[in-house]
Design a protein around this motif. Structure first.
Motif, short mmCIF file in Angstrom:
data_model
loop_
_atom_site.label_atom_id
_atom_site.label_comp_id
_atom_site.label_asym_id
_atom_site.label_seq_id
_atom_site.Cartn_x
_atom_site.Cartn_y
_atom_site.Cartn_z
N CYS A 1 -26.52 55.04 -29.29
CA CYS A 1 -27.12 54.08 -28.37
C CYS A 1 -26.59 54.38 -26.97
O CYS A 1 -25.41 54.17 -26.68
CB CYS A 1 -26.75 52.66 -28.78
SG CYS A 1 -27.29 51.39 -27.60
N CYS B 1 -27.21 52.90 -24.18
CA CYS B 1 -26.90 51.70 -23.38
C CYS B 1 -25.49 51.15 -23.64
O CYS B 1 -24.87 50.60 -22.75
CB CYS B 1 -27.90 50.60 -23.68
SG CYS B 1 -29.61 51.10 -23.42
N SER B 2 -25.01 51.30 -24.86
CA SER B 2 -23.71 50.71 -25.20
C SER B 2 -22.63 51.76 -25.39
O SER B 2 -21.48 51.41 -25.63
CB SER B 2 -23.83 49.91 -26.49
OG SER B 2 -24.10 50.77 -27.57
N ILE C 1 -22.27 50.26 -34.37
CA ILE C 1 -23.03 49.01 -34.28
C ILE C 1 -23.20 48.40 -35.67
O ILE C 1 -23.06 47.18 -35.84
CB ILE C 1 -24.39 49.26 -33.59
CG1 ILE C 1 -24.15 49.69 -32.14
CG2 ILE C 1 -25.28 48.02 -33.67
CD1 ILE C 1 -25.38 50.19 -31.41
N HIS D 1 -24.25 43.79 -29.15
CA HIS D 1 -23.67 45.06 -29.61
C HIS D 1 -24.32 46.31 -29.05
O HIS D 1 -23.70 47.36 -29.03
CB HIS D 1 -23.72 45.13 -31.14
CG HIS D 1 -22.92 44.07 -31.82
ND1 HIS D 1 -21.58 43.89 -31.60
CD2 HIS D 1 -23.28 43.12 -32.71
CE1 HIS D 1 -21.14 42.88 -32.33
NE2 HIS D 1 -22.16 42.40 -33.01
N ALA D 2 -25.58 46.21 -28.63
CA ALA D 2 -26.28 47.40 -28.17
C ALA D 2 -26.45 47.44 -26.66
O ALA D 2 -26.89 48.43 -26.12
CB ALA D 2 -27.63 47.52 -28.85
N GLY D 3 -26.14 46.35 -25.98
CA GLY D 3 -26.23 46.35 -24.53
C GLY D 3 -27.65 46.47 -23.99
O GLY D 3 -27.84 46.83 -22.84
N CYS D 4 -28.66 46.18 -24.82
CA CYS D 4 -30.04 46.39 -24.39
C CYS D 4 -30.56 45.30 -23.45
O CYS D 4 -31.70 45.35 -23.04
CB CYS D 4 -30.96 46.53 -25.60
SG CYS D 4 -30.69 48.09 -26.47
N GLY E 1 -30.39 47.70 -20.59
CA GLY E 1 -30.46 49.13 -20.84
C GLY E 1 -31.88 49.63 -20.95
O GLY E 1 -32.84 48.92 -20.67
#
Length: 69
Positions: free
Chosen positions: A14, A16-17, A24, A42-45, A48
């Protein structure tokens, strides 16, 4: 007795993260969240590119870690 080979994380990544999907997945298993919340936490989307969302969803589903919103 030889040492066991080190396990390599070859799961998708990922951007973004700066986390692998495996990382994740481990976070999701430790603190299960609905998918959209997982993306934000958790993924920072939230800010992102979102290019991995479909792949991450499929990865979590294939590991029985997907929670519907």
């Amino acid at each position: 007795m030889s040492a066991a080979p080190e396990e390599v994380d070859d799961s998708p990544y990922c951007c973004c993260s700066a986390a692998t999907f495996q990382e994740i997945l481990e976070r999701q298993r430790a603190k299960p969240l609905p998918f959209m919340e997982l993306l934000m936490v958790h993924a920072g989307c939230g800010g992102g590119c979102g290019s991995c969302i479909d792949d991450l969803e499929a990865y979590l589903r294939s590991h029985d870690a997907y929670i519907e919103d």
